[in-house]
Scaffold this motif. Structure first.
Motif, short mmCIF file in Angstrom:
data_model
loop_
_atom_site.label_atom_id
_atom_site.label_comp_id
_atom_site.label_asym_id
_atom_site.label_seq_id
_atom_site.Cartn_x
_atom_site.Cartn_y
_atom_site.Cartn_z
N ALA A 19 8.82 16.80 -23.75
CA ALA A 19 9.61 17.92 -24.32
C ALA A 19 9.05 18.72 -25.43
N CYS A 20 8.42 17.87 -26.30
CA CYS A 20 7.94 18.78 -27.56
C CYS A 20 6.45 18.83 -27.85
N ASN A 21 5.87 18.03 -26.75
CA ASN A 21 4.23 18.22 -26.66
C ASN A 21 3.77 17.65 -27.76
N GLU A 22 4.43 16.62 -28.76
CA GLU A 22 3.90 16.02 -29.78
C GLU A 22 3.39 14.71 -29.49
N TRP A 23 1.94 14.43 -29.93
CA TRP A 23 1.75 13.30 -29.73
C TRP A 23 2.07 12.16 -30.69
N ASN A 24 1.95 10.83 -30.22
CA ASN A 24 2.57 9.54 -30.94
C ASN A 24 3.89 9.62 -31.19
N THR A 25 4.83 10.42 -30.49
CA THR A 25 6.15 10.27 -30.62
C THR A 25 6.62 9.63 -29.42
N PHE A 26 5.97 9.16 -28.47
CA PHE A 26 6.48 8.75 -27.05
C PHE A 26 6.05 7.10 -27.04
N PHE A 27 7.01 6.16 -27.26
CA PHE A 27 6.91 4.86 -27.11
C PHE A 27 7.16 4.19 -26.04
N GLU A 28 6.33 3.43 -25.24
CA GLU A 28 6.78 2.54 -24.02
C GLU A 28 7.64 1.32 -24.53
N GLN A 29 8.87 1.28 -23.78
CA GLN A 29 9.67 0.18 -24.17
C GLN A 29 10.06 -0.50 -22.87
#
Ligand code: TYD
Ligand code: MG
Length: 390
Positions: A19-29
């Protein structure tokens, strides 16, 4: 969002948010695997032979109304969830408030209303001559607050009036929408089973069955009852549609009076109009409603058709059944009804599905057409088929 759609950053295990194309903001849970979790907590998750299952005797609480107890299969089962549906204004809140008064319990009854204020309920209670002080009123529509109030009061019986007004802020849609109804009911069901609190949910249903209404909840609750009747008549029929603890064929009859609902112990008395002689078109039939046979009066009227196309109306029986039986009269009895309007009515405003009244319908139509009355000490019983056997 699913981790598999994401361009993963291998170094620190994080990903790029689509959505925001930022790295390190998306975590696998990873979701908890329930069975593994239960095993970890030492719970027994294995199946059990049905032979070894033990259960407690069902305990039931009388509602104080014999008619209602019979429809419920003998009273309110502890920890059961009951849905009472019916058209607005038919008398659901009145009947339930009377139950709150009549049940014998040391604990409190919690009446949750999102429709009426405490003053309105008190006014109704006064009209019904209810002076019990163990009825607690809670005017709230937020399910979280309702749950915590139930926790606090630990009541014997909870009333939710009506399910269409209650909401959960976890669901975005409006109160009364299908997703709200499902969420609220499943929360109430969980609470009702965990705490063993008997709960009655009131739901409004429109005459055409309103699919988006409480009918979507029927599969979730233990018992479904519908309160039916014509608004301009005082009689009300309480019909069991689903019952996990008893038969579903029973009906209970009530009359709405100035001081609330009164049960009718001998319904046949009110379903047959008084008078020494039957007028033409009137026939007494018998219908089996659950374990109880009822005597009911049918009234038919036939008149000459004025505008070419004959009218037929049926009140209390299936319209198609009437037209089918009129076709049988035409074909088998040789009576020409194609230039006759025909109206059929079941006295008392109840609805009959019993096929054994077929012959009664035929005789009442013929009696009106021929202007010949049928004696009122005759009960007509018989199902009618389409074909004639020689
Ligand atoms: P109510 O129980 O409010 O209906 P519901 O909860 O199904 O919407 O009943 C409303 C009607 O019942 C209203 O028109 C007034 C009538 N009524 C009586 O005839 N007698 C009574 O004692 C009461 C309390 C209501
Ligand atoms: Mg109401």
């Amino acid at each position: 969002m699913f981790a598999k759609n994401v361009d993963m950053n291998q170094q620190n295990g994080c990903g790029k948010c689509p959505a925001c194309n930022e790295w390190n903001t998306f975590f696998e849970q990873k979701l908890d695997d329930k069975s593994v979790k239960n095993k970890k907590e030492g719970k027994d998750v294995s199946s059990i032979s049905l032979k070894n299952v033990e259960y407690k005797e069902i305990s039931r609480l009388s509602t104080g109304f014999g008619e209602l107890d019979r429809v419920l299969g003998g009273g309110l089962v502890d920890g059961s969830l009951i849905l009472i549906g019916g058209e607005p204004g038919i008398g659901k809140s009145t009947l339930i408030l009377q139950i709150c008064d009549k049940i014998k319990t040391q604990k409190t009854v919690l009446y949750v209303s999102g429709e009426e204020s405490a003053e309105q309920i008190k006014l109704r209670a006064d009209r019904l001559k209810i002076d019990k002080n163990n009825i607690m009123f809670f005017g709230e529509t937020d399910i979280d607050l309702i749950e915590s109030e139930i926790e606090k009061q630990n009541p014997e019986l909870v009333i939710i009036d009506s399910i269409q007004t209650i909401y959960s802020d976890k669901v975005d849609s409006m109160p009364g929408s299908t997703s709200q109804l499902r969420e609220i009911t499943s929360r109430i069901m969980r609470m009702c089973k965990e705490k063993n609190v008997t709960t009655i949910i009131i739901g409004h249903v429109t005459k055409d069955g309103n699919i988006a209404g409480p009918r979507v909840l029927e599969h979730m609750v233990d018992v479904v009852l519908y309160l039916e009747g014509e608004r301009y008549l005082s009689y009300r029929v309480l019909r069991g549609v689903k019952n996990r603890f008893g038969s579903t064929n029973e009906i209970g009859m009530f009359e709405m009076e100035g001081e609330g609902m009164k049960e009718i112990l001998n319904p046949s008395e009110v379903l047959i109009s008084e008078g020494d002689e039957n007028p033409a078109g009137s026939v007494i039939v018998s219908t089996m409603e659950g374990t109880r046979p009822l005597l009911v009066e049918l009234q038919a009227l036939t008149t000459n058709t004025l505008f070419g196309f004959p009218r037929r109306t049926a009140n209390g029986i299936d319209f198609n059944r009437l037209t089918l039986l009129m076709a049988v009269i035409e074909k088998r009895a040789g009576i020409n009804l194609s230039n006759q309007d025909a109206y059929l009515n079941v006295v008392g405003g109840i609805r009959i599905n019993e096929p054994g009244i077929d012959l009664g319908i035929i005789l009442s139509v013929c009696s009106s057409y021929k202007n010949k009355s049928i004696p009122n000490d005759i009960v007509v019983i018989g199902e009618v088929g389409l074909t004639r056997r020689s």
